[in-house]
Design a protein around this motif. Structure first.
Motif, PDB file in Angstrom:
ATOM      1  N   VAL A   1       0.930  -1.145  -0.005  1.00 40.62           N
ATOM      2  CA  VAL A   1       0.138   0.018   0.240  1.00 40.62           C
ATOM      3  C   VAL A   1       0.866   1.187   0.067  1.00 40.62           C
ATOM      4  CG1 VAL A   1      -1.830   1.253   1.192  1.00 40.62           C
ATOM      5  CG2 VAL A   1      -1.846  -1.125   1.210  1.00 40.62           C
ATOM      6  N   LEU A   2       1.935   1.485   0.589  1.00 36.41           N
ATOM      7  CA  LEU A   2       2.639   2.279   0.875  1.00 36.41           C
ATOM      8  C   LEU A   2       3.261   2.914  -0.290  1.00 36.41           C
ATOM      9  CD1 LEU A   2       4.185   4.607   2.938  1.00 36.41           C
ATOM     10  CD2 LEU A   2       5.867   2.979   3.023  1.00 36.41           C
ATOM     11  N   MET A   3       3.828   1.764  -1.272  1.00 39.85           N
ATOM     12  CA  MET A   3       4.738   2.110  -2.340  1.00 39.85           C
ATOM     13  C   MET A   3       3.617   2.543  -3.470  1.00 39.85           C
ATOM     14  SD  MET A   3       7.696   1.909  -1.544  1.00 39.85           S
ATOM     15  CE  MET A   3       8.610   2.033  -2.994  1.00 39.85           C
ATOM     16  N   SER A   4       2.769   1.782  -3.649  1.00 37.94           N
ATOM     17  CA  SER A   4       1.630   1.847  -4.592  1.00 37.94           C
ATOM     18  C   SER A   4       0.834   3.377  -4.254  1.00 37.94           C
ATOM     19  CB  SER A   4       0.742   1.160  -4.849  1.00 37.94           C
ATOM     20  OG  SER A   4      -0.137   0.751  -3.448  1.00 37.94           O
ATOM     21  N   GLY A   5       0.462   3.728  -3.206  1.00 38.83           N
ATOM     22  CA  GLY A   5      -0.080   5.010  -2.830  1.00 38.83           C
ATOM     23  C   GLY A   5       0.764   6.085  -3.001  1.00 38.83           C
ATOM     24  N   GLY A   6       2.273   6.096  -2.698  1.00 35.02           N
ATOM     25  CA  GLY A   6       2.915   7.082  -2.882  1.00 35.02           C
ATOM     26  C   GLY A   6       3.604   7.405  -4.430  1.00 35.02           C
ATOM     27  N   LEU A   7       3.539   6.298  -5.200  1.00 37.89           N
ATOM     28  CA  LEU A   7       3.998   6.719  -6.564  1.00 37.89           C
ATOM     29  C   LEU A   7       3.040   6.737  -7.567  1.00 37.89           C
ATOM     30  CD1 LEU A   7       7.015   4.122  -6.185  1.00 37.89           C
ATOM     31  CD2 LEU A   7       7.304   6.523  -6.443  1.00 37.89           C
ATOM     32  N   LEU A   8       1.774   6.694  -7.251  1.00 43.05           N
ATOM     33  CA  LEU A   8       0.636   6.469  -8.194  1.00 43.05           C
ATOM     34  C   LEU A   8       0.769   7.866  -9.062  1.00 43.05           C
ATOM     35  CD1 LEU A   8      -2.156   4.619  -6.604  1.00 43.05           C
ATOM     36  CD2 LEU A   8      -1.330   4.088  -8.992  1.00 43.05           C
ATOM     37  N   LEU A   9       0.676   8.813  -8.610  1.00 39.88           N
ATOM     38  CA  LEU A   9       0.676  10.258  -9.288  1.00 39.88           C
ATOM     39  C   LEU A   9       1.674  10.378 -10.127  1.00 39.88           C
ATOM     40  CD1 LEU A   9      -0.517  13.070  -6.779  1.00 39.88           C
ATOM     41  CD2 LEU A   9      -1.649  12.147  -8.718  1.00 39.88           C
ATOM     42  N   PHE A  10       3.008  10.034  -9.692  1.00 36.98           N
ATOM     43  CA  PHE A  10       4.199  10.165 -10.323  1.00 36.98           C
ATOM     44  C   PHE A  10       4.131   9.112 -11.635  1.00 36.98           C
ATOM     45  CE2 PHE A  10       8.664   8.649 -11.451  1.00 36.98           C
ATOM     46  CZ  PHE A  10       9.071   9.692 -11.857  1.00 36.98           C
ATOM     47  N   GLY A  11       3.670   7.923 -11.400  1.00 43.40           N
ATOM     48  CA  GLY A  11       3.323   6.894 -12.106  1.00 43.40           C
ATOM     49  C   GLY A  11       2.220   7.295 -13.521  1.00 43.40           C
ATOM     50  N   GLY A  12       1.242   7.889 -13.202  1.00 44.17           N
ATOM     51  CA  GLY A  12       0.146   8.378 -13.884  1.00 44.17           C
ATOM     52  C   GLY A  12       0.972   9.381 -14.892  1.00 44.17           C
ATOM     53  N   ARG A  13       1.700  10.315 -14.585  1.00 38.68           N
ATOM     54  CA  ARG A  13       2.292  11.458 -15.121  1.00 38.68           C
ATOM     55  C   ARG A  13       3.318  10.884 -16.221  1.00 38.68           C
ATOM     56  NH1 ARG A  13      -0.383  15.023 -17.648  1.00 38.68           N
ATOM     57  NH2 ARG A  13       0.340  17.222 -17.824  1.00 38.68           N
ATOM     58  N   SER A  14       4.125   9.898 -15.381  1.00 41.08           N
ATOM     59  CA  SER A  14       5.044   9.342 -16.272  1.00 41.08           C
ATOM     60  C   SER A  14       4.684   8.823 -17.655  1.00 41.08           C
ATOM     61  CB  SER A  14       6.033   8.401 -15.634  1.00 41.08           C
ATOM     62  OG  SER A  14       6.637   9.104 -14.421  1.00 41.08           O
ATOM     63  N   ALA A  15       3.475   7.799 -17.269  1.00 41.73           N
ATOM     64  CA  ALA A  15       2.863   7.321 -18.555  1.00 41.73           C
ATOM     65  C   ALA A  15       2.529   8.323 -19.722  1.00 41.73           C
ATOM     66  CB  ALA A  15       1.468   6.606 -17.921  1.00 41.73           C
ATOM     67  N   ASP A  16       1.901   9.421 -19.510  1.00 41.00           N
ATOM     68  CA  ASP A  16       1.570  10.497 -20.194  1.00 41.00           C
ATOM     69  C   ASP A  16       2.891  10.927 -21.009  1.00 41.00           C
ATOM     70  OD1 ASP A  16      -1.366  10.671 -19.693  1.00 41.00           O
ATOM     71  OD2 ASP A  16      -1.026  11.852 -17.980  1.00 41.00           O
ATOM     72  N   ILE A  17       3.813  11.025 -20.484  1.00 45.46           N
ATOM     73  CA  ILE A  17       5.135  11.728 -20.827  1.00 45.46           C
ATOM     74  C   ILE A  17       5.932  10.678 -21.871  1.00 45.46           C
ATOM     75  CG2 ILE A  17       7.279  12.693 -20.379  1.00 45.46           C
ATOM     76  CD1 ILE A  17       5.875  14.098 -17.909  1.00 45.46           C
ATOM     77  N   PHE A  18       6.085   9.326 -21.254  1.00 48.37           N
ATOM     78  CA  PHE A  18       6.973   8.685 -21.804  1.00 48.37           C
ATOM     79  C   PHE A  18       6.271   7.578 -22.645  1.00 48.37           C
ATOM     80  CE2 PHE A  18       9.324   9.981 -17.812  1.00 48.37           C
ATOM     81  CZ  PHE A  18      10.353  10.597 -18.560  1.00 48.37           C
ATOM     82  N   GLY A  19       5.096   7.446 -22.697  1.00 46.92           N
ATOM     83  CA  GLY A  19       4.461   6.426 -23.308  1.00 46.92           C
ATOM     84  C   GLY A  19       3.615   5.362 -22.484  1.00 46.92           C
ATOM     85  N   ARG A  20       2.242   5.483 -22.502  1.00 40.86           N
ATOM     86  CA  ARG A  20       1.316   4.636 -21.712  1.00 40.86           C
ATOM     87  C   ARG A  20       1.785   3.306 -21.989  1.00 40.86           C
ATOM     88  NH1 ARG A  20      -1.410   9.039 -23.985  1.00 40.86           N
ATOM     89  NH2 ARG A  20      -1.865  10.469 -22.253  1.00 40.86           N
ATOM     90  N   ARG A  21       1.620   2.561 -23.101  1.00 36.16           N
ATOM     91  CA  ARG A  21       2.115   1.231 -23.461  1.00 36.16           C
ATOM     92  C   ARG A  21       3.088   0.865 -22.833  1.00 36.16           C
ATOM     93  NH1 ARG A  21       2.270  -1.228 -29.475  1.00 36.16           N
ATOM     94  NH2 ARG A  21       4.287  -0.328 -29.117  1.00 36.16           N
TER      95      ARG A  21
END
Length: 496
Positions: A70-90
């Motif tokens: 929970v700690l790792m997923s909750g802490g990194l989700l926003l960063f993961g979402g924006r990284s997908a937009d920038i570097f490619g979702r697939r």
């Protein structure tokens, strides 16, 4: 105009207006992936005693089998979402799936406590990478209003079905085979996604100016702030709310989030554009999602303990006892998907939240004398039906007005709300139940009676949270037009 480019035309500035013929097959694959990922939030709960005995965990150490994820997923989700937009979702999705498979194999093969905890941390990181990218893809694949409602209804249902199915699958595998197979079962699903997804989904990412720089300051402060907040909430489950282990990380986290807002306001190319939160519909629904998950997760957690510790159910019996909840949610999702285009997001979500609160209130009447059919099933049926009813509407609202530029960010925000809400529920409601029971035991009340009374108190609190969420939806949510426009073709979508 928000633009998306694909593998075939990487420099194209034309939005993808035509429906992808592979979209429904891709949806099935993406929903299967999301089911696998979310399953691991709950699948360990029934098996925790067996994991503890096998690897020699203490009570405090065992909590990190859940908290590490929970700690790792909750802490990194926003960063993961924006990284997908920038570097490619697939690309991000495939990286996340690969990491999830490796981490699951590590958990299943664990022969020591550190090996298990590292595996669970890896699974949490993988979810923060894969989940936002996956939902972002769905937002782009389905631009037709009716199809998008159906797709998001299926997606929202997966969240709840995975939560309840985790208990069933865990009980069956733990009793019949071994707890290790609750992790090994992820491997064939991950392999299928890695092989099939590149054939079904084209790459997509946001268009950025050539001189734009990645907003590292915003990434660091937002991620560290969410880490601290989730950690503080988790510590509240074992320490008083006013104690330093709880207050300090919450204060630090709030300070970091405030710092992030200041950074994002001044950044030329922000990681999280503050204009994203100007849409009241998205802001309100993500806020009440905290209340929904706090009540939902604490309900499933406490009733699992009630069934095993008070009613003496086996892990298999406990798992099977949750099947009606999954059925109720499925029926509710079907009704919600049908009603959203007719009566709107606001009405369906509001009624769903309030009805789910009524279901929790019914469940709070349990006693040590309760039977499954008389004390557990009625409230479960009502809760499942109305919780499922709210899901298509809530997911639509969370992606309301989202453009191709911000689809990953939107899904990251939604998933963050769900994770933080889960941590809040475990910290607040489960703690309320345990402390209430402890006080009664000190007054001489029998342990089983006191424990059940503690669960009842916390379930009533959960019912209040759900009803409050429904009231806030009716009071604050904009009346979203039932005919949603194409999020790819329009940069801003106003509420109808």
């Amino acid at each position: 105009m928000a633009d998306v480019h694909t593998d075939k035309a990487p420099e194209s500035e034309e939005p993808q207006r035509h429906a992808d013929p592979r979209r429904w097959r891709a949806l099935i694959l993406l929903c299967g992936l999301q089911f696998m990922i979310l399953l691991d939030m709950t699948v360990v709960n029934v098996a925790l005693p067996h994991i503890q005995d096998s690897l020699g965990f203490s009570e405090s150490g065992l909590a990190w089998v859940v908290n590490g994820y929970v700690l790792m997923s909750g802490g990194l989700l926003l960063f993961g979402g924006r990284s997908a937009d920038i570097f490619g979702r697939r690309r991000l999705l495939l990286i996340g799936v690969g990491l999830f498979a490796l981490s699951s194999a590590l958990c299943g093969a664990a022969v020591s406590q550190p090996m298990m905890i590292v595996g669970r941390i890896g699974q949490g990181i993988a979810e923060s990478i894969a989940a936002p990218a996956s939902l972002g893809m769905i937002a782009l694949l389905f631009t037709d209003p009716k199809e998008r409602t159906k797709a998001l209804g299926a997606w929202g249902g997966i969240i709840a079905l995975a939560g309840t199915s985790g208990y069933v699958i865990s009980g069956v595998l733990t009793d019949v085979v071994s707890w290790r197979w609750i992790f090994f079962i992820n491997l064939p699903i991950a392999l299928a996604v890695l092989v099939l997804l590149p054939r079904m989904v084209s790459e997509s990412r946001m268009v950025r100016a050539k001189n734009a720089k990645l907003d590292l300051a915003g990434a660091v402060t937002s991620t560290a702030g969410l880490f601290a907040i989730v950690y503080g909430l988790l510590k509240a489950a074992e320490s008083p709310w006013g104690s330093a282990p709880v207050v300090l990380p919450l204060v630090v986290g709030a300070g970091l989030i405030l710092t992030m807002l200041i950074i994002e306001r001044r950044a030329t190319d922000p990681l999280i554009p503050l204009s994203f939160f100007a849409n009241r519909t998205r802001t309100v629904i993500n806020g009440v999602a905290l209340l929904f998950m706090a009540a939902f997760i604490s309900y499933t957690f406490m009733m699992t303990l009630f069934e095993q510790h008070i009613l003496d159910y086996s892990p298999l019996q406990t798992g099977l006892a949750w099947l009606p909840l999954g059925i109720g949610i499925g029926i509710g999702i079907g009704l919600g998907t049908a009603f959203v285009p007719r009566v709107g997001v606001k009405a369906v979500a509001g009624v769903g939240y309030i009805g789910a609160g009524v279901g929790l209130a019914l469940t709070s009447m349990i006693t040590v004398e309760s039977t499954y059919f008389g004390g557990i099933l009625p409230g479960m049926a009502v809760f499942g039906l109305f919780a499922g009813l709210s899901m298509p509407a809530a997911t639509n609202a969370a992606l309301h007005g989202v453009t191709a530029q911000d689809s990953g960010l939107a899904s990251g925000v939604q998933n963050t709300a769900l994770q933080v809400g889960s941590a809040l529920g475990l910290a607040a409601l489960v703690t309320l139940a345990l402390r209430n029971a402890g006080e009664q035991i000190q007054r001489g009340v029998a342990a089983e009676i006191a424990t059940t009374a503690g669960y009842s108190t916390a379930l009533r609190a959960g019912a209040v949270l759900m009803v409050l969420g429904g009231v806030l939806i009716f009071a604050l949510l904009e009346r979203v037009a039932t005919k949603l426009r194409d999020p790819v073709a329009e940069t801003v979508e106003q509420a109808g």
